[in-house]
Enzyme design. Sequence first.
Site, short mmCIF file in Angstrom:
data_model
loop_
_atom_site.label_atom_id
_atom_site.label_comp_id
_atom_site.label_asym_id
_atom_site.label_seq_id
_atom_site.Cartn_x
_atom_site.Cartn_y
_atom_site.Cartn_z
N GLU A 154 61.05 32.57 -74.36
CA GLU A 154 61.50 32.52 -72.97
C GLU A 154 60.29 32.08 -72.13
OE1 GLU A 154 64.13 31.95 -70.89
OE2 GLU A 154 64.99 32.66 -72.77
N SER A 155 60.36 30.85 -71.62
CA SER A 155 59.18 30.30 -70.96
C SER A 155 58.79 31.12 -69.73
CB SER A 155 59.40 28.84 -70.59
OG SER A 155 60.58 28.68 -69.84
N HIS A 159 63.89 23.81 -83.24
CA HIS A 159 63.00 24.81 -83.87
C HIS A 159 62.72 24.50 -85.34
CE1 HIS A 159 62.96 27.89 -80.66
NE2 HIS A 159 64.12 27.33 -80.34
N ARG A 201 65.56 23.05 -68.24
CA ARG A 201 65.77 24.26 -69.05
C ARG A 201 67.25 24.54 -69.26
NH1 ARG A 201 63.26 29.28 -66.60
NH2 ARG A 201 63.99 30.09 -68.58
N GLU A 259 60.42 25.60 -87.07
CA GLU A 259 59.90 26.81 -87.73
C GLU A 259 61.01 27.70 -88.27
OE1 GLU A 259 60.25 26.39 -84.59
OE2 GLU A 259 60.71 28.28 -83.57
N CYS A 299 60.57 24.05 -78.07
CA CYS A 299 61.51 24.66 -77.13
C CYS A 299 60.78 25.21 -75.89
CB CYS A 299 62.32 25.72 -77.85
SG CYS A 299 63.96 25.87 -77.14
N1 GLN Z 1 65.80 28.96 -72.78
C1 GLN Z 1 64.40 29.14 -73.02
C2 GLN Z 1 63.57 28.85 -71.79
O1 GLN Z 1 64.06 28.31 -70.86
C3 GLN Z 1 63.94 28.29 -74.18
C4 GLN Z 1 64.70 28.65 -75.40
C5 GLN Z 1 63.89 28.62 -76.66
O2 GLN Z 1 62.67 28.54 -76.65
N2 GLN Z 1 64.57 28.78 -77.76
O3 GLN Z 1 62.42 29.17 -71.75
#
Ligand code: GLN
Length: 188
Positions: free
Chosen positions: A54-55, A167, A104, A169, A86
Amino acid sequence: MLTVGIAMLQGARHQHMQSILRAAENIDTEIEIRELRKASDVEGVDAFILPGGESTAMKIASRYENLYSKIWKEIRDNDTPVLGTCAGAILLSQNGLIETSIERNAFGRQKESFQAEIQISLEGADRFPGVFIRAPRFMQGSRHPIAWLEEEVVGVLEGNKMALTFHPELTEDYRFHVWLLDRAKRQK
Ligand code: GLN
């Protein structure tokens, strides 16, 4: 010996750790993983991984120790290779480290999280298992695409900076992690 720094404030950190270890094994490279929590951890890192998560939470967690501002400075000063996935890609874009802008949570509710085969152009063109979790979307017009979901760009490579909205990873395909180690070796 390469030192790979993983931003540890929030998100899918441990999966990246596993992937980079596997990648290093695959190409017979010795690495040391540095867990990055505060600015003073950043010195001497040869490659950065910015995980998904979650940024917003990452930015809040970082305020206290200034971890990210130090990472951005290091990348700018030394052109250190970086793999941002992400939320990591969001941070790279929002902080002007890549020129491609990003939106986002840009897939609608129905498609918030999904898996789909994507095309990549890393060492030649190939397929890759794309895992998307509340993924962001690059705005139109990147000049440096490297991955596509059908017609849409889902990965960009700008110099030494790789930003992916999916992703790697969470798969057993380590090519993006191998890419990071190869770049770091070349740079050293
Ligand atoms: N929705 C997340 C964000 O806005 C990013 C999602 C993720 O890293 N899987 O930061």
